[in-house]
Design a protein around this motif. Sequence first.
Motif, short mmCIF file in Angstrom:
data_model
loop_
_atom_site.label_atom_id
_atom_site.label_comp_id
_atom_site.label_asym_id
_atom_site.label_seq_id
_atom_site.Cartn_x
_atom_site.Cartn_y
_atom_site.Cartn_z
N GLN A 138 14.44 2.46 -6.33
CA GLN A 138 13.41 1.09 -5.26
C GLN A 138 12.50 1.70 -4.83
O GLN A 138 11.63 1.07 -5.38
CB GLN A 138 14.35 0.21 -4.37
N THR A 139 11.79 3.31 -4.29
CA THR A 139 10.84 4.16 -3.97
C THR A 139 9.85 3.73 -5.01
O THR A 139 8.80 3.64 -5.23
CB THR A 139 11.06 4.20 -3.30
N HIS A 176 9.85 1.98 -8.10
CA HIS A 176 8.86 1.21 -8.96
C HIS A 176 7.90 0.27 -6.84
O HIS A 176 6.98 -0.11 -7.66
CB HIS A 176 10.54 -0.42 -8.93
N SER A 177 8.29 0.40 -6.21
CA SER A 177 7.09 0.24 -5.17
C SER A 177 6.12 0.92 -5.56
O SER A 177 5.14 0.46 -5.46
CB SER A 177 7.94 0.37 -3.52
N GLY A 210 2.53 -0.83 -6.05
CA GLY A 210 1.62 0.00 -5.36
C GLY A 210 0.45 0.25 -6.08
O GLY A 210 -1.15 -0.10 -4.78
#
Length: 386
Positions: free
Chosen positions: A51-52, A54-55, A59
């Motif tokens: 998920q990091t 994608h974030s 961002g």
Amino acid sequence: MELNTIKEAFDRVPKKQKLSSSKSQEIVEQIELEIEQALSRIQSIDDTASQTDHSLILGELKAKLKEITPLSQLEATQKELNVALSKYPKLLEKTFNPDISKAYRNVDFDIHTVNQIIASHFYREGQFDLGDCFVNEAAEPEAQAAKSSFSEMYQILEAMKLRNLEPALKWAACNHEQLKQNGSDIELKLHRLQFVEILQRKGRDEALKYARTFLTPFATSHMAEFQKLMGCLLWAGKLDSSPYSELLSPMHWDKLSEEVTRHFCNLIGQSFESPLSVTIAAGVQGLPTLLKLMNVMTGKKQEWQTMKQLPVPVDLDREFQFHSIFVCPVSRDQASEENPPMLLSCGHVLCKQSITKLSKNNSTRPFKCPYCPSEVEVGQCRQLFF
């Protein structure tokens, strides 16, 4: 009236509008590109990605969109457009007086005559339904008398637009004697144009047959024109490359339509141009002077509506000058009913008041003409008009 400033302000609006639209489209496309690139990166990552990741991509997208500052850019271009839009109507209000009724002068009009002029204008323009509606609402049945005449004229002109001269030729034949008395050669011009059309469409034999029937009567009085048309027969099928090619110009149709209108109106006792159109056009041209006069007189607290004569001239183009205006060369006053122009025995013309002053109000006392050595008696002076 100076309109350059207004025109520049008006031209500035579509330019700013086009710039704003272009800038908005550019920003939208840039945002769309950044979103598509971010979406593509997300889709290319394996399902096992955290998920990091994608974030991180989202961002970065947020940072780029913040860098683009779409709202700020859109607001800037929109602000420039709003400035141009708000300035234009303000300039219009400043330049043009919105209340033109202040320049109106109370004049006793014959409403019956005015209604007839309005109805006649509608019929002249081919707006027959509108003319009938006006006649009925104004209760002016007499005004409908002009309908049949203008209806015939309208049919003739509409047919001429379709290159059909039959209605015009029929009208000219029916009014042959009156047109002849008026010195008009409109009938010959119609037959000439019809001859050229037949030569172009049906050939030499039909054109020669038409000339023998309809052009022969004009041969004696218009020999040069007749010879030119006979010369056209030698160029049948190739008239456009002949010495007579100018006969094919569409300009002849336009001029002839105008001439037919002029003669038609003359025969039915109407002016060539609509009196209503001429009146409005003249009013528009004279309105700035009247508005300026109104403002000046209002500032001086003087009433100009009751004046028999305006204190300033209202200059109109020659197309609106239907009769001569006499200004006395001595007093510089314009002639009027109370002060008409008078013809002296020597041939010079002065206004009545000037003659009265020169003769010291003595009708038996001779006075010297201010423009020649002649001695003139008041009794010998003759009023010219009014």
